[in-house]
Enzyme design. Structure first.
Site, short mmCIF file in Angstrom:
data_model
loop_
_atom_site.label_atom_id
_atom_site.label_comp_id
_atom_site.label_asym_id
_atom_site.label_seq_id
_atom_site.Cartn_x
_atom_site.Cartn_y
_atom_site.Cartn_z
CB CYS A 20 35.76 45.58 46.92
SG CYS A 20 36.66 47.37 46.07
CG HIS A 126 39.53 45.67 43.73
ND1 HIS A 126 37.52 45.52 43.55
CD2 HIS A 126 39.70 44.43 43.69
CE1 HIS A 126 37.98 44.42 43.81
NE2 HIS A 126 39.08 43.56 43.54
CG ASP A 141 39.20 39.74 44.11
OD1 ASP A 141 38.18 40.42 43.57
OD2 ASP A 141 40.61 39.71 43.27
#
Length: 282
Positions: A20, A126, A141
């Protein structure tokens, strides 16, 4: 400074393993500029510099350098999660600064986040990016199948919601890359990135919303496999956009004032009751 990027096309990366941080940096730059190997190299360089500092400190006899060398990397975990220092160094390559939203220098952005061009957010290993492209805001995202459009009004509400949930939010400032070459197939140079028009992004989100909701409800073992905040559906985002006018804002302001007045009244009642109780005891 935000510029029109690739004719208004949106660059998005979907979640791959625990990458991520890679996805966050690339969507902030709007192009496949970094790989996991690039960020790993940045992390290794930071680790080397930190070890050098520790060695120099050990020479003064304050602690043992061996204690530090026995520790794992402070900048990348065995799972592939990168530190904020790694993201900062990667973005510095493009003369971009990363500033915490809660610092005094960021006060203008706290008041009006629309003035900025990009935010990166972090919680529980994250990372994701919120980015302005061609004057419109999107949630990039990597746990979403496509970028999610955010109205200017909802941007503030979304950031406030993230802060209230414990997210660390950083502003990305500077001159962002203006263009990133796109291949003829509209695919990025890695396996998890793609270029989308705003219309395609909206369509993909609508098509995958029900499937994604089911997947999120059934996944609980890995933070990088579920959206760790309450994401709005495409319909809810559209509703926010349609409600975005002065009357709504005035109504919300009035509601907040009413709530404050009610709280003040309750506080006054409580103070009066306490005073009466004290008089009785006398």
């Amino acid at each position: 400074m935000e510029r029109t990027s690739n004719g208004g096309m949106l660059y998005h990366e979907v979640q791959e393993a625990n990458l991520c941080a890679v996805h966050c940096v690339n969507t902030a730059l709007q192009g496949p500029f970094f790989s996991e190997f690039d960020l790993a190299a940045v992390a290794a360089d930071l680790d080397g510099k930190e070890r050098q500092v520790m060695l120099e400190g050990a020479a003064t006899g304050n602690f043992s350098a061996g204690d530090f060398f026995s520790e794992e990397s402070h900048n990348v975990s065995l799972r592939g999660d990168f530190s904020i220092q790694v993201l900062q160094k990667a973005l510095e390559v493009w003369d971009l600064q990363v500033i915490p939203l809660n610092c005094p220098d960021a006060e203008p952005a706290q008041i009006d986040p629309e003035l900025e061009n990009a935010f990166i957010c972090h919680l529980h290993d994250h990372w994701f990016c919120i980015r302005k492209v061609s004057g419109e805001w999107y949630n990039f995202d990597s746990l979403l199948a496509a970028p999610q459009h955010l109205s200017k009004f909802y941007l503030s509400a979304f950031l406030d919601s993230l802060k209230g949930s414990g997210w660390s939010i950083f502003i990305v400032k500077g001159n962002f890359p203006q263009e990133c070459p796109m291949s003829s197939s509209s695919e990025a140079s890695n396996a998890f990135g793609q270029w989308l028009s705003p219309e395609d992004a909206e369509r993909i989100l609508k098509e995958t919303s029900s499937t994604q909701s089911s997947s999120v409800n059934n996944s609980s073992d890995n933070v990088d496999q579920q959206i760790p905040y309450q994401a709005l559906s495409s319909e809810e985002v559209q509703t926010f956009s349609e409600m975005e006018d002065d009357d709504l804002k005035a109504a919300i302001a009035a509601s907040l004032l009413d709530a404050s007045a009610a709280g003040a009244s309750l506080g006054a009642v409580g103070t009066t009751s306490q005073r009466e109780e004290t008089e009785k005891q006398k």
